[in-house]
Design an enzyme around this catalytic site. Structure first.
Site, PDB file in Angstrom:
ATOM      1  N   ASP A 182       3.299 -25.111  42.756  1.00 42.64           N
ATOM      2  CA  ASP A 182       4.110 -25.319  43.136  1.00 42.64           C
ATOM      3  C   ASP A 182       4.940 -24.334  43.080  1.00 42.64           C
ATOM      4  OD1 ASP A 182       6.250 -26.829  44.590  1.00 42.64           O
ATOM      5  OD2 ASP A 182       4.746 -28.604  45.038  1.00 42.64           O
ATOM      6  N   HIS A 183       5.354 -23.708  44.231  1.00 43.91           N
ATOM      7  CA  HIS A 183       6.305 -22.291  43.800  1.00 43.91           C
ATOM      8  C   HIS A 183       7.865 -22.541  43.806  1.00 43.91           C
ATOM      9  CE1 HIS A 183       6.944 -21.831  47.667  1.00 43.91           C
ATOM     10  NE2 HIS A 183       8.153 -21.006  47.806  1.00 43.91           N
ATOM     11  N   HIS A 245       6.470 -29.395  48.201  1.00 44.91           N
ATOM     12  CA  HIS A 245       7.335 -28.731  47.508  1.00 44.91           C
ATOM     13  C   HIS A 245       8.368 -30.340  47.115  1.00 44.91           C
ATOM     14  CE1 HIS A 245       5.368 -25.708  48.109  1.00 44.91           C
ATOM     15  NE2 HIS A 245       6.060 -25.112  49.517  1.00 44.91           N
TER      16      HIS A 245
HETATM   17  C1  BG6 Z   1       4.963 -22.592  51.007  1.00 43.69           C
HETATM   18  C2  BG6 Z   1       4.541 -22.832  52.661  1.00 43.69           C
HETATM   19  O1  BG6 Z   1       4.755 -23.330  50.701  1.00 43.69           O
HETATM   20  O2  BG6 Z   1       6.753 -23.008  51.184  1.00 43.69           O
HETATM   21  C3  BG6 Z   1       5.294 -22.692  53.973  1.00 43.69           C
HETATM   22  O3  BG6 Z   1       3.455 -22.353  53.417  1.00 43.69           O
HETATM   23  C4  BG6 Z   1       6.597 -22.267  53.902  1.00 43.69           C
HETATM   24  O4  BG6 Z   1       5.555 -22.680  55.213  1.00 43.69           O
HETATM   25  C5  BG6 Z   1       7.440 -21.867  52.083  1.00 43.69           C
HETATM   26  O5  BG6 Z   1       7.894 -21.779  54.806  1.00 43.69           O
HETATM   27  C6  BG6 Z   1       9.358 -22.116  51.509  1.00 43.69           C
HETATM   28  O6  BG6 Z   1       8.976 -21.590  50.642  1.00 43.69           O
HETATM   29  P1  BG6 Z   1      10.927 -20.875  50.501  1.00 43.69           P
HETATM   30  O7  BG6 Z   1       9.854 -20.443  49.666  1.00 43.69           O
HETATM   31  O8  BG6 Z   1      10.608 -19.989  51.310  1.00 43.69           O
HETATM   32  O9  BG6 Z   1      11.379 -22.123  50.230  1.00 43.69           O
END
Ligand code: BG6
Length: 508
Positions: A182-183, A245
């Protein structure tokens, strides 16, 4: 510094967008900083039949777009020497065998430790795990060789599919080998919430229902669905952002202090929070959840299409591109404190933040001069951009009288000589290489998150007439979200209310 053992990283989906945009830039950064092992190989897999040279050229082309310094450019060639390509069609057993044969040709110390990275569509997760296990490629030898597997999101599309996937994976790998990415958890500013909460005697005693009135969690995006309409139209904001997230972020904000700073103690506490989320069921959904979809509009003079006009999106789609939820956590710490969660595409700016609203003073001493709410204390944890922490409080306006005005103490990560915060993927890949799964989602937490969102998704499915509010692209979503608040004077925080350009932070 944690330096991994020599390893082979095998990327399923090695020619895909994620590999080019995130994985290789992160790997190159780690290599440049000398944080990878002395010997390693990266093998990209894909259905095409590239040679190593052609693949390297392609990786070089995408890395070149990101490389800023001459010293980085100089190290690109030596990095690429570690990169290889192997054709593989997931449906062909012979291709897996060919992969195994190739691995056997690598140096002994490199082929011992293998990290499989599944940057593919989720439909391939279980079949790939099965094929790897059929060849014994998942087998570890304690103290001698490790095998790990990283899975990209989404992990299932509902509770049932997540459970099935889990069972299928666990038939091939042990839980300690499985890394569900989960980045958001890899973002420096999200990890910082742990430090902020548990390293400061000042805030720790205040972090509960006695002192906190409500908490907002926002992840706003200015972009639309871009070229991902096909995926997004099956997913929507609830599955794409909230289930993973935002609920993971919520868990970090609301968890109890772990006894130790080790992966399982932290993941135990996070899972407990998710399991304590009060289920929202049936008609309650109308009072707790608002969904929206962006409609065509003009943003700074430019015409922007509505969601239904996007590529690969059904022209009658009722998929939500915005969700706001009023959530409650049923435990001793958070009883009675609402958590307002919101996310959406095509909002005015890209910003993720958490706002802690503290209780006001018992007695409004300056009511006559200033009204009731000027001194409201807020703590804003800025996840991105402009990572930092802002503490807002009321102070006296200089001069006669006793007028109170809000002021802020504002910390920016950039002040800490940290202009170049590591990308989430750098941190997470390195963690997986050294065997630290603290920042990865554990099965029970993923299941608890699905358990929470599933009844809402199911209700929407069974009641397709549930209001789906349109909001013009470039606005903060449907104004109806205000109905979630308990008090008419409450509102969201609107970072960049008077937006002049993207990514500026203008509301104090
Ligand atoms: C991804 C989603 O996991 O996270 C995308 O699939 C989203 O739709 C993105 O844009 C958002 O990540 P960050 O790091 O740009 O906030």
């Amino acid at each position: 510094m944690r330096i991994p053992d020599p390893f082979t990283l095998i990327i399923f989906g090695g020619t895909g967008d994620l590999s080019h945009r995130k994985l290789f830039p992160a790997l190159f950064k780690l290599y440049f900083q000398k944080r990878l092992a002395s010997s390693f190989k990266i093998v990209g897999l894909g259905r095409r039949t590239y040679s190593d040279e052609v693949y390297r050229e392609q990786i070089a082309a995408s890395l070149n777009e990101k490389i800023e310094s001459d010293s980085e450019r100089e190290r690109l060639t030596s990095f690429l020497e570690h990169v290889h390509f192997q054709p593989l069609d997931v449906s062909k057993k012979t291709d897996f065998k060919a992969l195994q044969d190739r691995l056997l040709k690598f140096d002994k110390n490199i082929q011992k430790n293998i990290l499989f990275y599944l940057a593919t569509a989720p439909a391939f997760f279980a079949p790939v795990a099965r094929e790897l296990a059929a060849l014994n490629l998942q087998k570890e030898v304690e103290g001698q060789q490790w095998r790990r597997i990283i899975l990209e999101k989404p992990f299932g599309t509902d509770l049932e599919s997540a459970n099935i996937l889990n069972t299928e994976l666990l038939a091939c790998f042990d839980e300690h080998q499985i890394y569900r990415i989960d980045h958001y958890l890899g973002k420096e500013s999200v990890q910082n919430i742990l430090a902020f909460r548990f390293a400061n005697g000042l805030f720790q005693p205040l972090w509960n229902r006695r002192h906190i009135h409500r908490i907002e969690v926002t992840a706003a995006e200015s972009l639309g669905v871009e070229d991902r309409g096909g995926y997004y139209d099956h997913s929507g904001a609830m599955r794409d952002m909230i289930q993973n997230h935002l609920l993971q972020l919520l868990a970090v904000i609301a968890m109890e202090p772990p006894n130790q700073f080790d992966p399982d103690s932290i993941r135990d506490e996070k899972a407990k929070v998710l399991k304590a989320l009060r289920p929202i069921k049936g008609s309650e959904i109308h009072q707790h959840v608002i969904r929206g979809q962006y409609i065509g509009s003009k943003i700074r003079g430019e015409k922007v299409p509505g969601y239904r006009e996007e590529l690969n999106v059904d022209t009658k789609s009722s998929r939500e591109t915005f969700v706001a939820i009023k959530a409650n956590i049923d435990n001793e710490r958070w009883q009675g404190v609402p958590f307002y969660i919101r996310t959406g595409k095509r909002l005015p700016t890209r910003v993720s933040e958490v706002v802690i609203h503290f209780n006001g003073p018992g007695h409004q001493l300056f009511h006559e001069q200033s009204g009731d709410h000027l001194g409201e204390n807020q703590l804003v944890l800025r996840i991105q951009p402009d990572e930092g922490v802002l503490l807002k409080f009321g102070l006296k306006v200089p001069g006669a009288g006793f007028k109170i005005a809000p002021v802020g103490m504002d910390f920016h990560y950039s002040d800490m000589n940290a202009d170049d915060l590591p990308e989430a993927y750098e941190r997470l890949i390195l963690d997986a290489l050294v065997g630290d799964n603290t920042l990865y989602a554990r099965a029970d937490a993923v299941q608890a998150a699905w358990k929470y969102v599933d009844p809402i998704l199911e209700y929407w499915r069974q009641h397709p007439n549930t209001k789906l509010y349109g909001y013009p692209a470039g606005t903060w979503g449907p104004p109806e979200t205000l109905s979630l608040f308990e008090n008419t004077e409450e509102d969201w925080r609107y970072p960049c209310k008077n937006l002049s350009s993207d990514d500026t932070y203008c509301e104090l």
